[in-house]
Write a protein that holds these residues in place. Structure first.
Motif, mmCIF file in Angstrom:
data_model
loop_
_atom_site.group_PDB
_atom_site.id
_atom_site.type_symbol
_atom_site.label_atom_id
_atom_site.label_comp_id
_atom_site.label_asym_id
_atom_site.label_seq_id
_atom_site.Cartn_x
_atom_site.Cartn_y
_atom_site.Cartn_z
ATOM 1 N N ASP A 58 -14.387 1.520 -0.619
ATOM 2 C CA ASP A 58 -13.302 1.026 -1.470
ATOM 3 C C ASP A 58 -11.952 1.213 -0.778
ATOM 4 O OD1 ASP A 58 -11.932 0.047 -3.618
ATOM 5 O OD2 ASP A 58 -12.386 1.728 -4.970
ATOM 6 N N PRO A 59 -11.210 0.122 -0.500
ATOM 7 C CA PRO A 59 -9.880 0.283 0.107
ATOM 8 C C PRO A 59 -8.928 1.037 -0.820
ATOM 9 C CG PRO A 59 -10.658 -1.989 0.299
ATOM 10 C CD PRO A 59 -11.576 -1.291 -0.649
ATOM 11 N N GLY A 60 -8.019 1.813 -0.233
ATOM 12 C CA GLY A 60 -7.051 2.560 -1.022
ATOM 13 C C GLY A 60 -6.051 1.652 -1.701
ATOM 14 N N HIS A 61 -5.641 2.025 -2.909
ATOM 15 C CA HIS A 61 -4.617 1.250 -3.613
ATOM 16 C C HIS A 61 -3.796 2.131 -4.548
ATOM 17 C CE1 HIS A 61 -8.648 0.768 -5.449
ATOM 18 N NE2 HIS A 61 -8.027 1.017 -6.599
ATOM 19 N N GLU A 62 -3.786 3.440 -4.271
ATOM 20 C CA GLU A 62 -2.875 4.312 -4.993
ATOM 21 C C GLU A 62 -1.448 4.087 -4.483
ATOM 22 O OE1 GLU A 62 -3.159 6.299 -7.565
ATOM 23 O OE2 GLU A 62 -5.322 6.030 -7.837
ATOM 24 N N PHE A 63 -0.484 4.706 -5.132
ATOM 25 C CA PHE A 63 0.922 4.426 -4.847
ATOM 26 C C PHE A 63 1.259 4.607 -3.367
ATOM 27 C CE2 PHE A 63 5.384 5.517 -4.446
ATOM 28 C CZ PHE A 63 6.001 4.536 -5.199
ATOM 29 N N LEU A 64 0.884 5.739 -2.784
ATOM 30 C CA LEU A 64 1.225 5.986 -1.388
ATOM 31 C C LEU A 64 0.429 5.096 -0.437
ATOM 32 C CD1 LEU A 64 1.741 9.856 -1.292
ATOM 33 C CD2 LEU A 64 3.470 8.043 -1.474
ATOM 34 N N ASP A 65 -0.791 4.719 -0.826
ATOM 35 C CA ASP A 65 -1.544 3.743 -0.041
ATOM 36 C C ASP A 65 -0.780 2.432 0.062
ATOM 37 O OD1 ASP A 65 -3.899 5.340 0.364
ATOM 38 O OD2 ASP A 65 -4.537 4.872 -1.667
ATOM 39 N N VAL A 66 -0.318 1.943 -1.071
ATOM 40 C CA VAL A 66 0.364 0.650 -1.090
ATOM 41 C C VAL A 66 1.686 0.721 -0.328
ATOM 42 C CG1 VAL A 66 1.209 -1.230 -2.543
ATOM 43 C CG2 VAL A 66 -0.727 0.157 -3.308
ATOM 44 N N PHE A 67 2.357 1.875 -0.413
ATOM 45 C CA PHE A 67 3.592 2.017 0.356
ATOM 46 C C PHE A 67 3.320 1.858 1.851
ATOM 47 C CE2 PHE A 67 6.803 4.432 2.684
ATOM 48 C CZ PHE A 67 7.964 3.814 2.209
ATOM 49 N N GLU A 68 2.261 2.512 2.344
ATOM 50 C CA GLU A 68 1.923 2.362 3.765
ATOM 51 C C GLU A 68 1.540 0.925 4.088
ATOM 52 O OE1 GLU A 68 -1.296 3.882 7.146
ATOM 53 O OE2 GLU A 68 -1.217 4.892 5.194
ATOM 54 N N GLN A 69 0.761 0.301 3.216
ATOM 55 C CA GLN A 69 0.339 -1.078 3.458
ATOM 56 C C GLN A 69 1.527 -2.027 3.587
ATOM 57 O OE1 GLN A 69 -2.253 -1.576 0.087
ATOM 58 N NE2 GLN A 69 -3.703 -0.056 0.875
ATOM 59 N N LEU A 70 2.550 -1.806 2.787
ATOM 60 C CA LEU A 70 3.708 -2.700 2.791
ATOM 61 C C LEU A 70 4.763 -2.307 3.822
ATOM 62 C CD1 LEU A 70 4.206 -3.269 -1.051
ATOM 63 C CD2 LEU A 70 3.250 -4.858 0.614
ATOM 64 N N ALA A 71 5.028 -1.019 3.967
ATOM 65 C CA ALA A 71 6.111 -0.569 4.828
ATOM 66 C C ALA A 71 5.661 -0.238 6.247
ATOM 67 C CB ALA A 71 6.799 0.648 4.215
ATOM 68 N N GLY A 72 4.357 0.016 6.432
ATOM 69 C CA GLY A 72 3.849 0.322 7.759
ATOM 70 C C GLY A 72 3.427 1.761 7.909
ATOM 71 N N ALA A 73 2.514 2.004 8.843
ATOM 72 C CA ALA A 73 2.007 3.359 9.084
ATOM 73 C C ALA A 73 3.124 4.273 9.574
ATOM 74 C CB ALA A 73 0.883 3.308 10.121
ATOM 75 N N GLY A 74 3.107 5.507 9.085
ATOM 76 C CA GLY A 74 4.062 6.507 9.539
ATOM 77 C C GLY A 74 5.372 6.530 8.786
ATOM 78 N N ILE A 75 5.632 5.536 7.933
ATOM 79 C CA ILE A 75 6.857 5.514 7.129
ATOM 80 C C ILE A 75 6.637 6.384 5.895
ATOM 81 C CG2 ILE A 75 8.569 4.090 5.976
ATOM 82 C CD1 ILE A 75 8.340 3.556 8.958
ATOM 83 N N ILE A 76 7.546 7.291 5.613
ATOM 84 C CA ILE A 76 7.422 8.221 4.490
ATOM 85 C C ILE A 76 8.225 7.693 3.298
ATOM 86 C CG2 ILE A 76 7.737 10.596 3.710
ATOM 87 C CD1 ILE A 76 5.682 10.217 5.959
ATOM 88 N N ASN A 80 14.805 8.496 -2.936
ATOM 89 C CA ASN A 80 16.223 8.120 -2.942
ATOM 90 C C ASN A 80 16.454 6.739 -2.345
ATOM 91 O OD1 ASN A 80 17.086 10.628 -4.054
ATOM 92 N ND2 ASN A 80 16.874 11.565 -2.032
ATOM 93 N N ASN A 81 15.567 6.326 -1.447
ATOM 94 C CA ASN A 81 15.704 5.008 -0.816
ATOM 95 C C ASN A 81 14.668 4.012 -1.283
ATOM 96 O OD1 ASN A 81 17.883 5.852 0.765
ATOM 97 N ND2 ASN A 81 16.519 6.687 2.346
ATOM 98 N N GLN A 82 13.613 4.501 -1.955
ATOM 99 C CA GLN A 82 12.534 3.673 -2.476
ATOM 100 C C GLN A 82 11.959 2.780 -1.366
ATOM 101 O OE1 GLN A 82 11.517 3.639 -6.123
ATOM 102 N NE2 GLN A 82 12.506 5.632 -5.886
ATOM 103 N N TYR A 83 12.019 1.460 -1.546
ATOM 104 C CA TYR A 83 11.473 0.527 -0.549
ATOM 105 C C TYR A 83 12.569 0.009 0.382
ATOM 106 C CZ TYR A 83 6.612 0.293 -1.986
ATOM 107 O OH TYR A 83 5.287 0.587 -2.208
ATOM 108 N N ALA A 84 13.538 0.866 0.689
ATOM 109 C CA ALA A 84 14.627 0.463 1.578
ATOM 110 C C ALA A 84 14.126 0.040 2.960
ATOM 111 C CB ALA A 84 15.646 1.584 1.706
ATOM 112 N N PRO A 85 13.094 0.695 3.533
ATOM 113 C CA PRO A 85 12.580 0.155 4.798
ATOM 114 C C PRO A 85 12.097 -1.282 4.581
ATOM 115 C CG PRO A 85 11.670 2.326 4.358
ATOM 116 C CD PRO A 85 12.367 1.887 3.115
ATOM 117 N N ALA A 86 12.289 -2.104 5.576
ATOM 118 C CA ALA A 86 11.874 -3.502 5.442
ATOM 119 C C ALA A 86 10.370 -3.582 5.191
ATOM 120 C CB ALA A 86 12.248 -4.273 6.701
ATOM 121 N N ILE A 87 9.970 -4.353 4.198
ATOM 122 C CA ILE A 87 8.555 -4.580 3.935
ATOM 123 C C ILE A 87 8.035 -5.585 4.958
ATOM 124 C CG2 ILE A 87 6.904 -5.554 2.305
ATOM 125 C CD1 ILE A 87 8.635 -4.484 0.040
#
Length: 505
Positions: A58-76, A80-87
């Motif tokens: 089963d692929p991950g789809h919890e909150f932090l999983d989706v953040f990595e999927q959209l923002a890229g590996a290694g982005i924390i 305070n900045n939410q999705y400020a890194p470019a998706i």
């Protein structure tokens, strides 16, 4: 105002728009091509066709999983900045390769599977036929970048009351066990009731041919988690066709699939199209629902929406946009908010097909929607106020029904689903079941949620005294293993099946 008197919604499970439609060949869609890819390590994984009908893990789809999927590996994630890194949608493969939020990691040869897309016309002929005969919405996004439960709450209330992750046992004890989940501004069902607009609930609660999933929790409707909604209110989809041919005053109908075997985390034997299950059951459910409406007296004035709760960890090529926060929960009173998420960012794009004889065939709609668009459609169609800031600002679907009269060329039947060798073809052996039964319950996730709904239903079938309530709560707190959960859920559902005929009469 369009001439729509009856709205039907079916929400399935865990697929991205590209996963279902990128290789469909439907002209005019905004979709991934074979030039799109993700990398992990030194390997590049491009989009390709012929996705597996069931995933190996089963692929991950919890909150932090989706953040990595959209923002890229290694982005924390930074609250305070939410999705400020470019998706940039670059982290799907890396997350699938490393995440353990949904269980074990995949084999090395399978980590590119989240990039695979269905050959829709061949593998999923039912939804392909509907997408080409009516309207396909290629900018429908999940309501928040996270898992099933908060996204399903959005379809019922344009909010998740601040919940940004799968519910934990602690949260469930506060708001679901016995009392039910409550929106600060009420649910869409509360609003419909106040506006004197009748509604009805259905789900696929039938046995599969293999493992009778009602004994494993899959026939529990998630909508029954809401305060004011009981599992006893949910009707069987087996009665749907005959109900539509009788007196059917219900102007809004919400339909859930069967989630299969949720107690062993396989989801097998259901009709939700969960990535761990076969796609056949969901295709058959779509066919049954469409044909029942199409062949009913309600067809000429009906609107059927088929969508998915969230993307399930599968790749999508379109960056989700920002959005309006619901604004119904203050930061100081946001007790279900685990990550400090502000709900100003939509989640990953999901499939959505909208069906009505008042929609021109072959419509491709690029309008931005999320699940609160369903609430917005009902509110503006039937004339009552928005629930939150999200649905107040959401686009609705009324513009799609642009024809003055119902089309005469709509198909009366759909193709048969592609029959696969079902992963749930054999029930677990006694030894396998005993091993599963001994496993402890997870502290969070869907199993915890459905178990809490069972406890809520248990209480609703009791005399509802303080003593009864305490007894149900104590019984629920004493369940620590999957086997105890299986026994309890089976007992509650057996009682519910016996009570339902009198309640629903």
């Amino acid at each position: 105002m369009p001439n729509i008197t009856h709205v039907f919604v079916l929400m399935l499970e865990n697929h991205s728009f590209d996963n279902i439609f990128a290789m469909s060949g439907i002209p005019g869609l905004t979709v991934a091509t074979t030039a799109d890819s993700n990398s992990y390590g030194t390997v590049t994984y491009p989009i390709q066709s012929s996705a597996p009908v069931a995933m190996p893990t089963d692929p991950g789809h919890e909150f932090l999983d989706v953040f990595e999927q959209l923002a890229g590996a290694g982005i924390i994630f930074n609250p305070n900045n939410q999705y400020a890194p470019a998706i940039n949608n670059s982290g799907f493969v890396s997350n699938y390769a490393t995440s353990t939020s949904e269980g074990k990691q995949p084999q090395a040869g399978d980590i590119g599977r989240v990039m695979d897309c269905f050959d829709t016309k061949t593998q999923l002929p039912v939804i392909y036929e509907l997408a080409t005969q009516f309207a396909i919405c290629d900018h429908w996004f999940s309501s928040m970048p996270g898992p099933t439960w908060p996204n399903r709450f959005f379809v019922h209330g344009a909010s998740s009351a601040g919940l940004d992750s799968s519910p934990t046992d602690t949260e469930l004890a506060q708001w679901e066990t016995i009392n039910g989940f409550q929106y600060p501004k009420g649910s869409i069902f509360d609003a419909l009731r106040k506006a004197n607009v009748p509604w009805r609930l259905y789900n696929d609660c039938e046995d599969s041919e293999s493992d009778a999933p009602q004994n494993f929790g899959g026939s529990i409707a998630q909508v029954a988690a809401l305060k004011g909604i009981s599992l006893l209110d949910v009707h069987s989809i087996s009665n749907f066709k005959s109900d539509l041919h009788g007196s059917y005053p219900y102007q809004y109908t919400f339909i859930e699939p069967n989630y299969g075997n949720i107690l062993n985390n396989s989801y097998q034997g259901g009709s939700s199209q969960h990535p761990m299950d076969d796609t056949y059951g969901g295709e058959m459910l779509i066919k049954v629902i469409y044909e029942a409406i199409r062949q009913s007296p309600l067809w000429d004035n009906s609107l059927l929406i088929i969508t998915y709760d969230e993307h399930g960890g599968f790749y999508d090529s379109v960056a989700p946009p920002s959005t309006q926060a619901p604004g119904d929960v203050s930061a100081a009173n946001n007790r279900y908010n685990k990550y400090g998420f502000n709900f100003e960012q939509l989640g990953v794009r999901v499939p959505a097909v909208v069906i009505s004889p008042l929609i021109p065939a072959g419509t491709v709609d690029h309008t931005v929607y999320d699940h609160s668009s369903i609430c917005a459609t009902l509110e503006r169609l039937f004339g009552f106020a928005a629930l939150t800031g999200r649905d107040q600002n959401a686009n609705d679907l009324r513009h799609l029904t642009s024809l003055a009269a119902a089309r005469a060329d709509c198909p009366s039947t759909l193709p048969n689903p592609v029959a696969h060798v079902l992963r749930a073809a054999a029930a677990p052996s006694p030894q396998q079941q005993a091993t599963t039964d001994e496993q402890p319950l997870p502290s969070s996730g869907s199993l915890r949620g459905f178990l809490a709904i069972a406890a809520k239903t248990d209480y609703e079938m009791s005399a509802r005294t303080d003593i009864d309530k305490a007894a149900v709560v104590q019984k629920h707190h004493q369940i620590h293993t999957r086997g105890q959960a299986r026994t309890y859920v089976s007992s509650v559902l057996t009682r519910a099946d016996a009570v339902k005929p009198a309640v629903q009469k």
